[in-house]
Every structure is written in structure tokens, then in C-alpha cells.
Design a protein around this motif. Structure first.
Motif, mmCIF file in Angstrom:
data_model
loop_
_atom_site.group_PDB
_atom_site.id
_atom_site.type_symbol
_atom_site.label_atom_id
_atom_site.label_comp_id
_atom_site.label_asym_id
_atom_site.label_seq_id
_atom_site.Cartn_x
_atom_site.Cartn_y
_atom_site.Cartn_z
ATOM 1 N N GLY A 147 11.577 -4.044 -3.692
ATOM 2 C CA GLY A 147 11.249 -2.675 -3.547
ATOM 3 C C GLY A 147 11.871 -1.775 -4.262
ATOM 4 N N VAL A 148 12.970 -2.003 -4.998
ATOM 5 C CA VAL A 148 13.780 -1.183 -5.871
ATOM 6 C C VAL A 148 12.775 -0.729 -7.093
ATOM 7 N N LEU A 149 11.831 -1.514 -7.195
ATOM 8 C CA LEU A 149 10.905 -1.211 -8.540
ATOM 9 C C LEU A 149 10.251 -0.227 -8.449
ATOM 10 N N ILE A 150 10.195 0.185 -7.268
ATOM 11 C CA ILE A 150 9.406 1.762 -6.777
ATOM 12 C C ILE A 150 10.196 2.918 -7.600
ATOM 13 N N ALA A 151 11.309 2.726 -7.997
ATOM 14 C CA ALA A 151 12.260 3.867 -8.539
ATOM 15 C C ALA A 151 12.235 3.793 -10.284
ATOM 16 N N LEU A 152 11.629 2.669 -10.780
ATOM 17 C CA LEU A 152 11.501 2.735 -12.028
ATOM 18 C C LEU A 152 10.896 4.119 -12.762
ATOM 19 N N LYS A 153 11.444 4.406 -13.674
ATOM 20 C CA LYS A 153 10.774 5.646 -14.540
ATOM 21 C C LYS A 153 9.297 5.282 -15.058
ATOM 22 N N ASP A 154 8.540 6.112 -15.147
ATOM 23 C CA ASP A 154 7.074 5.946 -15.573
ATOM 24 C C ASP A 154 6.192 5.311 -14.733
ATOM 25 N N ASN A 155 6.437 4.629 -13.692
ATOM 26 C CA ASN A 155 5.734 3.882 -12.976
ATOM 27 C C ASN A 155 4.504 4.706 -12.027
ATOM 28 N N ILE A 156 3.479 3.812 -11.742
ATOM 29 C CA ILE A 156 2.368 4.847 -11.275
ATOM 30 C C ILE A 156 2.621 5.243 -9.729
ATOM 31 N N PHE A 157 3.741 4.805 -9.119
ATOM 32 C CA PHE A 157 3.998 5.522 -7.688
ATOM 33 C C PHE A 157 5.165 6.325 -7.738
ATOM 34 N N ARG A 190 16.290 9.672 -11.241
ATOM 35 C CA ARG A 190 17.596 10.268 -10.508
ATOM 36 C C ARG A 190 17.410 10.731 -9.122
ATOM 37 N N GLU A 191 16.108 10.841 -9.004
ATOM 38 C CA GLU A 191 15.589 11.264 -7.531
ATOM 39 C C GLU A 191 16.213 10.212 -6.380
ATOM 40 N N PHE A 192 16.703 9.283 -6.664
ATOM 41 C CA PHE A 192 17.056 7.988 -5.719
ATOM 42 C C PHE A 192 18.431 7.983 -5.732
ATOM 43 N N ILE A 193 19.061 7.753 -4.706
ATOM 44 C CA ILE A 193 20.522 7.766 -4.257
ATOM 45 C C ILE A 193 20.771 6.341 -4.096
ATOM 46 N N LEU A 194 21.739 5.762 -4.917
ATOM 47 C CA LEU A 194 22.079 4.489 -4.858
ATOM 48 C C LEU A 194 23.288 4.231 -3.784
ATOM 49 N N ILE A 195 22.982 3.283 -2.950
ATOM 50 C CA ILE A 195 23.998 3.038 -1.465
ATOM 51 C C ILE A 195 24.323 1.690 -1.722
ATOM 52 N N ASN A 196 25.216 1.320 -0.991
ATOM 53 C CA ASN A 196 25.470 -0.105 -0.533
ATOM 54 C C ASN A 196 25.236 -0.532 0.820
ATOM 55 N N TYR A 197 25.377 -1.580 1.149
ATOM 56 C CA TYR A 197 24.973 -2.169 2.427
ATOM 57 C C TYR A 197 25.646 -1.549 3.639
ATOM 58 N N ILE A 198 26.974 -0.898 3.437
ATOM 59 C CA ILE A 198 27.651 -0.050 4.676
ATOM 60 C C ILE A 198 26.914 1.022 4.889
ATOM 61 N N HIS A 199 26.555 1.783 3.753
ATOM 62 C CA HIS A 199 25.487 2.978 3.692
ATOM 63 C C HIS A 199 24.133 2.748 4.326
ATOM 64 N N ASN A 215 0.840 -1.291 -0.011
ATOM 65 C CA ASN A 215 -0.063 -0.037 0.043
ATOM 66 C C ASN A 215 0.920 1.253 -0.023
ATOM 67 N N VAL A 216 1.310 1.419 -1.150
ATOM 68 C CA VAL A 216 2.324 2.867 -1.508
ATOM 69 C C VAL A 216 1.858 3.913 -0.746
ATOM 70 N N SER A 217 0.474 4.230 -0.983
ATOM 71 C CA SER A 217 -0.107 5.524 -0.582
ATOM 72 C C SER A 217 -0.052 5.401 0.966
ATOM 73 N N LEU A 218 -0.052 4.306 1.620
ATOM 74 C CA LEU A 218 0.066 4.533 3.222
ATOM 75 C C LEU A 218 1.277 4.727 3.536
ATOM 76 N N VAL A 219 2.388 4.049 2.622
ATOM 77 C CA VAL A 219 3.778 4.386 3.000
ATOM 78 C C VAL A 219 3.918 5.925 2.958
ATOM 79 N N ILE A 220 3.713 6.555 1.859
ATOM 80 C CA ILE A 220 3.989 7.901 1.588
ATOM 81 C C ILE A 220 3.318 8.709 2.523
ATOM 82 N N LYS A 255 5.957 9.431 -9.100
ATOM 83 C CA LYS A 255 5.360 10.989 -9.059
ATOM 84 C C LYS A 255 5.393 11.001 -7.545
ATOM 85 N N SER A 256 4.693 10.086 -6.759
ATOM 86 C CA SER A 256 4.049 10.456 -5.500
ATOM 87 C C SER A 256 5.370 10.086 -4.396
#
Length: 95
Positions: free
Chosen positions: A33-43, A72-81, A13-18, A45-46
């Protein structure tokens, strides 16, 4: 608070998360969960309009072959971060 999205946004429930995100929070997507960052997906913009910093686990993005298709709004990090984020936030919510 650190919000971690581990499931596909299509199974969450992404609306609840947001609605739960506050300015002092961080949002981290890993596993499917990384699929939320795909360009042009319905989630997308929110989530990018939310007041938090947005992170993705780099290894999960590369494992799914979606590096060239993420916002590009997402920052890629590793497990240490990731560990640093868990130390920064005493409270965590897993979605």
C-alpha cells in the motif's frame, strides 16, 4: 476510523477509498500500500487532497527502496505509532 491500505493502489479501488475518508479519520498505508505515496503516480493528487492525515509504515517504505520517491505529504511512522493509531480509532477499515 482508521483506513489501512495493504495492497498496491493498482489492485484497489482508490476512488472508493478516498470517497469514504472523513475529516476525523486517519489513513495508513503499509506493505504494498505504501506505493500510493510515490511521486507522480495517478492516485497521489487525490489522496493528498483528502481531509485526513496520511501515514506510511517506515519499514515498508525502506524495504521497497522508495524513500526518496515518496510525497512529503505522508508521515513516516513505525509499528509502535501504528498501534497508537489503532487505539485512537475504535473502527478500522482494511483495503
Amino acid at each position: 476510523m482508521l483506513h489501512t491500505l495493504m495492497k498496491s493502489p493498482f489492485e484497489t479501488n482508490v476512488s472508493l477509498v478516498i470517497s469514504m475518508l472523513k475529516k476525523s479519520d486517519d489513513f495508513l498505508a503499509l506493505q504494498d500500500g505504501v506505493l500510493i505515496a510515490l511521486k507522480d503516480n495517478i492516485f497521489l493528487k487525490s489522496i493528498i487532497m483528502s481531509p485526513v492525515k496520511l501515514y506510511l509504515i517506515k519499514e515498508d517504505v525502506y524495504a521497497r527502496g522508495i524513500r526518496k520517491n515518496i510525497s512529503r505529504e505522508f508521515i513516516l511512522i513505525n509499528y509502535i505509532h501504528f498501534v497508537s493509531l489503532t487505539l485512537k480509532h475504535k473502527k478500522q477499515m482494511t483495503w
